[in-house]
Design a protein around this motif. Structure first.
Motif, PDB file in Angstrom:
ATOM      1  N   GLU A  90       0.845  -1.185   0.000  1.00  0.00           N
ATOM      2  CA  GLU A  90       0.000   0.000   0.000  1.00  0.00           C
ATOM      3  C   GLU A  90       0.890   1.249   0.000  1.00  0.00           C
ATOM      4  N   TYR A  91       0.561   2.205  -0.850  1.00  0.00           N
ATOM      5  CA  TYR A  91       1.361   3.421  -0.985  1.00  0.00           C
ATOM      6  C   TYR A  91       0.400   4.567  -1.267  1.00  0.00           C
ATOM      7  N   THR A  92       0.317   5.521  -0.347  1.00  0.00           N
ATOM      8  CA  THR A  92      -0.676   6.582  -0.432  1.00  0.00           C
ATOM      9  C   THR A  92      -0.027   7.949  -0.262  1.00  0.00           C
ATOM     10  N   GLN A  93      -0.496   8.923  -1.022  1.00  0.00           N
ATOM     11  CA  GLN A  93      -0.019  10.295  -0.891  1.00  0.00           C
ATOM     12  C   GLN A  93      -1.211  11.247  -0.760  1.00  0.00           C
ATOM     13  N   THR A  94      -1.096  12.186   0.178  1.00  0.00           N
ATOM     14  CA  THR A  94      -2.092  13.242   0.322  1.00  0.00           C
ATOM     15  C   THR A  94      -1.438  14.564  -0.055  1.00  0.00           C
ATOM     16  N   TRP A  95      -1.965  15.194  -1.102  1.00  0.00           N
ATOM     17  CA  TRP A  95      -1.425  16.449  -1.623  1.00  0.00           C
ATOM     18  C   TRP A  95      -2.278  17.613  -1.142  1.00  0.00           C
ATOM     19  N   THR A  96      -1.625  18.653  -0.614  1.00  0.00           N
ATOM     20  CA  THR A  96      -2.295  19.891  -0.234  1.00  0.00           C
ATOM     21  C   THR A  96      -1.487  21.057  -0.798  1.00  0.00           C
ATOM     22  N   ARG A  97      -2.107  22.204  -0.898  1.00  0.00           N
ATOM     23  CA  ARG A  97      -1.368  23.382  -1.328  1.00  0.00           C
ATOM     24  C   ARG A  97      -0.349  23.746  -0.262  1.00  0.00           C
ATOM     25  N   ALA A  98       0.844  24.170  -0.687  1.00  0.00           N
ATOM     26  CA  ALA A  98       1.907  24.520   0.253  1.00  0.00           C
ATOM     27  C   ALA A  98       1.531  25.788   1.033  1.00  0.00           C
ATOM     28  N   PRO A  99       2.076  25.946   2.242  1.00  0.00           N
ATOM     29  CA  PRO A  99       1.797  27.138   3.041  1.00  0.00           C
ATOM     30  C   PRO A  99       2.157  28.444   2.335  1.00  0.00           C
ATOM     31  N   SER A 100       3.080  28.383   1.378  1.00  0.00           N
ATOM     32  CA  SER A 100       3.499  29.591   0.666  1.00  0.00           C
ATOM     33  C   SER A 100       2.357  30.216  -0.130  1.00  0.00           C
ATOM     34  N   GLY A 101       1.392  29.381  -0.534  1.00  0.00           N
ATOM     35  CA  GLY A 101       0.296  29.867  -1.350  1.00  0.00           C
ATOM     36  C   GLY A 101       0.657  30.031  -2.808  1.00  0.00           C
ATOM     37  N   VAL A 102       1.906  29.716  -3.167  1.00  0.00           N
ATOM     38  CA  VAL A 102       2.353  29.839  -4.553  1.00  0.00           C
ATOM     39  C   VAL A 102       1.698  28.750  -5.402  1.00  0.00           C
ATOM     40  N   GLU A 103       1.164  29.153  -6.544  1.00  0.00           N
ATOM     41  CA  GLU A 103       0.515  28.190  -7.431  1.00  0.00           C
ATOM     42  C   GLU A 103       1.526  27.151  -7.912  1.00  0.00           C
ATOM     43  N   GLY A 104       1.204  25.878  -7.736  1.00  0.00           N
ATOM     44  CA  GLY A 104       2.096  24.817  -8.185  1.00  0.00           C
ATOM     45  C   GLY A 104       3.040  24.303  -7.110  1.00  0.00           C
ATOM     46  N   GLU A 105       2.990  24.893  -5.899  1.00  0.00           N
ATOM     47  CA  GLU A 105       3.788  24.376  -4.786  1.00  0.00           C
ATOM     48  C   GLU A 105       2.878  23.548  -3.882  1.00  0.00           C
ATOM     49  N   PHE A 106       3.360  22.362  -3.499  1.00  0.00           N
ATOM     50  CA  PHE A 106       2.525  21.425  -2.762  1.00  0.00           C
ATOM     51  C   PHE A 106       3.256  20.864  -1.545  1.00  0.00           C
ATOM     52  N   THR A 107       2.467  20.468  -0.546  1.00  0.00           N
ATOM     53  CA  THR A 107       2.978  19.683   0.571  1.00  0.00           C
ATOM     54  C   THR A 107       2.388  18.283   0.422  1.00  0.00           C
ATOM     55  N   VAL A 108       3.247  17.277   0.464  1.00  0.00           N
ATOM     56  CA  VAL A 108       2.815  15.901   0.208  1.00  0.00           C
ATOM     57  C   VAL A 108       3.123  15.023   1.419  1.00  0.00           C
ATOM     58  N   HIS A 109       2.091  14.360   1.926  1.00  0.00           N
ATOM     59  CA  HIS A 109       2.235  13.420   3.042  1.00  0.00           C
ATOM     60  C   HIS A 109       2.160  12.006   2.474  1.00  0.00           C
ATOM     61  N   PRO A 136       8.801  23.202  -3.132  1.00  0.00           N
ATOM     62  CA  PRO A 136       8.765  24.564  -3.666  1.00  0.00           C
ATOM     63  C   PRO A 136       9.099  24.512  -5.151  1.00  0.00           C
ATOM     64  N   LEU A 137       8.760  25.536  -5.892  1.00  0.00           N
ATOM     65  CA  LEU A 137       9.169  25.604  -7.286  1.00  0.00           C
ATOM     66  C   LEU A 137      10.620  26.066  -7.353  1.00  0.00           C
ATOM     67  N   GLY A 138      11.370  25.504  -8.294  1.00  0.00           N
ATOM     68  CA  GLY A 138      12.771  25.848  -8.423  1.00  0.00           C
ATOM     69  C   GLY A 138      13.658  24.843  -7.713  1.00  0.00           C
ATOM     70  N   GLU A 139      14.908  25.204  -7.530  1.00  0.00           N
ATOM     71  CA  GLU A 139      15.888  24.291  -6.945  1.00  0.00           C
ATOM     72  C   GLU A 139      15.897  24.385  -5.424  1.00  0.00           C
ATOM     73  N   PHE A 140      16.077  23.253  -4.790  1.00  0.00           N
ATOM     74  CA  PHE A 140      16.151  23.208  -3.333  1.00  0.00           C
ATOM     75  C   PHE A 140      16.939  21.978  -2.911  1.00  0.00           C
ATOM     76  N   VAL A 141      17.345  21.954  -1.648  1.00  0.00           N
ATOM     77  CA  VAL A 141      18.081  20.823  -1.086  1.00  0.00           C
ATOM     78  C   VAL A 141      17.188  20.124  -0.074  1.00  0.00           C
ATOM     79  N   GLU A 142      17.043  18.816  -0.220  1.00  0.00           N
ATOM     80  CA  GLU A 142      16.265  18.009   0.723  1.00  0.00           C
ATOM     81  C   GLU A 142      17.221  17.175   1.575  1.00  0.00           C
TER      82      GLU A 142
END
Length: 200
Positions: free
Chosen positions: A84-103, A117-123
């Protein structure tokens, strides 16, 4: 699918970095996707198509076991591919269109929250099934194309280079995910896999 037998929710740390120019097959793909986010005035419906809970239909997997094996997953690769593999997608706190928080949760114990976030980042991560033993970090770049409802992420890890492309069908009921991976220490390992997620 990242994280080994974790029962506690983990939040991945991210650091924004200055965009750089990439070359090669994946670089061109990334460049094209990035152009789509320049001056984005995305329609609400395009981003909203991703919002909600999605469950993987393992019966439609293509090459997922092979993809995991290419990342060094051993005997448990087939089991993980069918868990079983599940993801819940919500809009990111930034409010920027196309940015998401995924659980993300899975039968193997994954319980992870990550904001793209959109663009480059380090995880940064403590442990990961596909990025290698942790703690460690990976360089990532996310883009969003509202015209095609496509979320694209490129990743550079200690194991190699990979991309993840997610597209939501026009009816909003199905998300299709394609992953590509090329291992750095063995150029012969160049694999892809496809997964289908159904909106719950």
């Amino acid at each position: 699918d990242r994280g080994r037998q974790r029962t506690m929710v983990t939040t991945t740390t991210m650091t924004m970095v200055t965009p750089t120019t990439t070359t090669g097959r994946r670089g061109r793909h990334q460049h094209r996707a990035r152009r789509a986010t320049t001056g984005v005035l995305a329609s609400t419906s395009a981003a909203d198509a991703f919002v909600g809970t999605w469950a993987r239909d393992a019966t439609q997997n293509q090459h997922v076991t092979l993809y995991l094996i290419a990342h060094g997953v051993g005997r448990g690769a087939m089991d993980k591919a069918n868990m079983e593999y599940t993801q819940t997608w919500t809009r990111a706190p930034s409010g920027v269109e196309g940015e998401f928080t995924v659980h993300t949760t899975s039968g193997s114990g994954t319980n992870r929250v990550l904001t793209y976030p959109l663009g480059e980042f380090v995880e940064k991560y403590e442990s990961s099934t596909i990025f290698g033993d942790g703690p460690g970090e990976v360089k990532r770049c996310a883009t969003f194309d509202p015209a095609t409802r496509t979320h694209f992420v490129s990743t550079v890890s200690s194991l190699g280079d990979e991309t993840t492309t997610r597209v939501v069908d026009e009816d909003g009921k199905t998300m299709r995910c394609r992953r590509e991976f090329k291992r750095r220490d063995d150029p012969e390992v160049d694999v892809w896999c496809a997964e289908v997620f159904i909106k719950q």
